[in-house]
Design a protein around this motif. Sequence first.
Motif, PDB file in Angstrom:
ATOM      1  N   GLN A  50      -3.619  -6.150   4.947  1.00  0.00           N
ATOM      2  CA  GLN A  50      -3.324  -5.698   6.309  1.00  0.00           C
ATOM      3  C   GLN A  50      -4.481  -6.039   7.244  1.00  0.00           C
ATOM      4  OE1 GLN A  50      -2.140  -1.550   6.712  1.00  0.00           O
ATOM      5  NE2 GLN A  50      -3.044  -1.447   8.756  1.00  0.00           N
ATOM      6  N   PHE A 107       0.812  -1.214   0.000  1.00  0.00           N
ATOM      7  CA  PHE A 107       0.000   0.000   0.000  1.00  0.00           C
ATOM      8  C   PHE A 107       0.848   1.267   0.000  1.00  0.00           C
ATOM      9  CE2 PHE A 107      -2.260   3.321   2.457  1.00  0.00           C
ATOM     10  CZ  PHE A 107      -3.232   3.610   1.513  1.00  0.00           C
ATOM     11  N   ILE A 162      -6.216   1.238   9.473  1.00  0.00           N
ATOM     12  CA  ILE A 162      -6.385   1.315   8.023  1.00  0.00           C
ATOM     13  C   ILE A 162      -6.779   2.733   7.610  1.00  0.00           C
ATOM     14  CG2 ILE A 162      -7.841   0.564   6.095  1.00  0.00           C
ATOM     15  CD1 ILE A 162      -7.830  -2.210   7.335  1.00  0.00           C
ATOM     16  N   LEU A 219      -4.621   5.361   5.231  1.00  0.00           N
ATOM     17  CA  LEU A 219      -5.144   6.096   4.070  1.00  0.00           C
ATOM     18  C   LEU A 219      -4.810   7.581   4.168  1.00  0.00           C
ATOM     19  CD1 LEU A 219      -8.646   4.443   3.580  1.00  0.00           C
ATOM     20  CD2 LEU A 219      -6.851   4.575   1.844  1.00  0.00           C
ATOM     21  N   LEU A 261      -4.271  -2.772   1.730  1.00  0.00           N
ATOM     22  CA  LEU A 261      -5.074  -2.545   2.931  1.00  0.00           C
ATOM     23  C   LEU A 261      -5.886  -3.778   3.288  1.00  0.00           C
ATOM     24  CD1 LEU A 261      -6.395   1.092   2.404  1.00  0.00           C
ATOM     25  CD2 LEU A 261      -4.538   0.307   3.873  1.00  0.00           C
TER      26      LEU A 261
END
Length: 201
Positions: free
Chosen positions: A87, A66, A109, A113, A84
């Motif tokens: 993860q 990511f 998460i 982002l 993600l």
Amino acid sequence: MPLDPNLVYMILIVGLWLVVTAAYIPGTGAVEILAAVAVVVALVALVNMPTNWWAAILIVVGVLTFLVMPFLDQRFALLSIGGLALQAIGGVMLFNGTAVALPLIVVTIGIALLYHRFALLRILEFNRSAPAMMDDQPLIGLYGYVQSTLDPVGAVYVRGESWTARSDHKIDVGTEVAVVEQVGLTLYVEAVKQKRHPEEA
């Protein structure tokens, strides 16, 4: 004393983020040290817990996919979203017999982002544009000196680089010159003693 799975998960995630940050901002030193410490602490903790190592690998691959993919090529930025998902899956399955809190996984998460969008990508864009900005800086008005005699073409040293140069007058090696015009990679220069100054006008 049993270790808190949520704390271990956070240390692992933060350590991986710091590793990626060190790649985006090379040479700082401090970030590299913090990343190494966090990763080592996380590994030591994982070894002493009922860790599902396949899940741990998923987290590592997910975070790096990511965060690193846009660093390699921004065309793959959308593909990095899959990191993600890895993860999240790795976080849910990280420990046998105990679990990382689902809200914590969701929060990390979300932070990833935001961190990626508003920090790492901006750093990356700045780093990539900085050399171009440097190349676009005008040379007109800068001073340098003659490396090989201009008669009328020769070489001058300006702003840390050697340039092909032309002059209307012969200028000997070592003479200080000023750039009066630039055409492509060729500089048009005048000897400083020949250059008209405003007070002489």
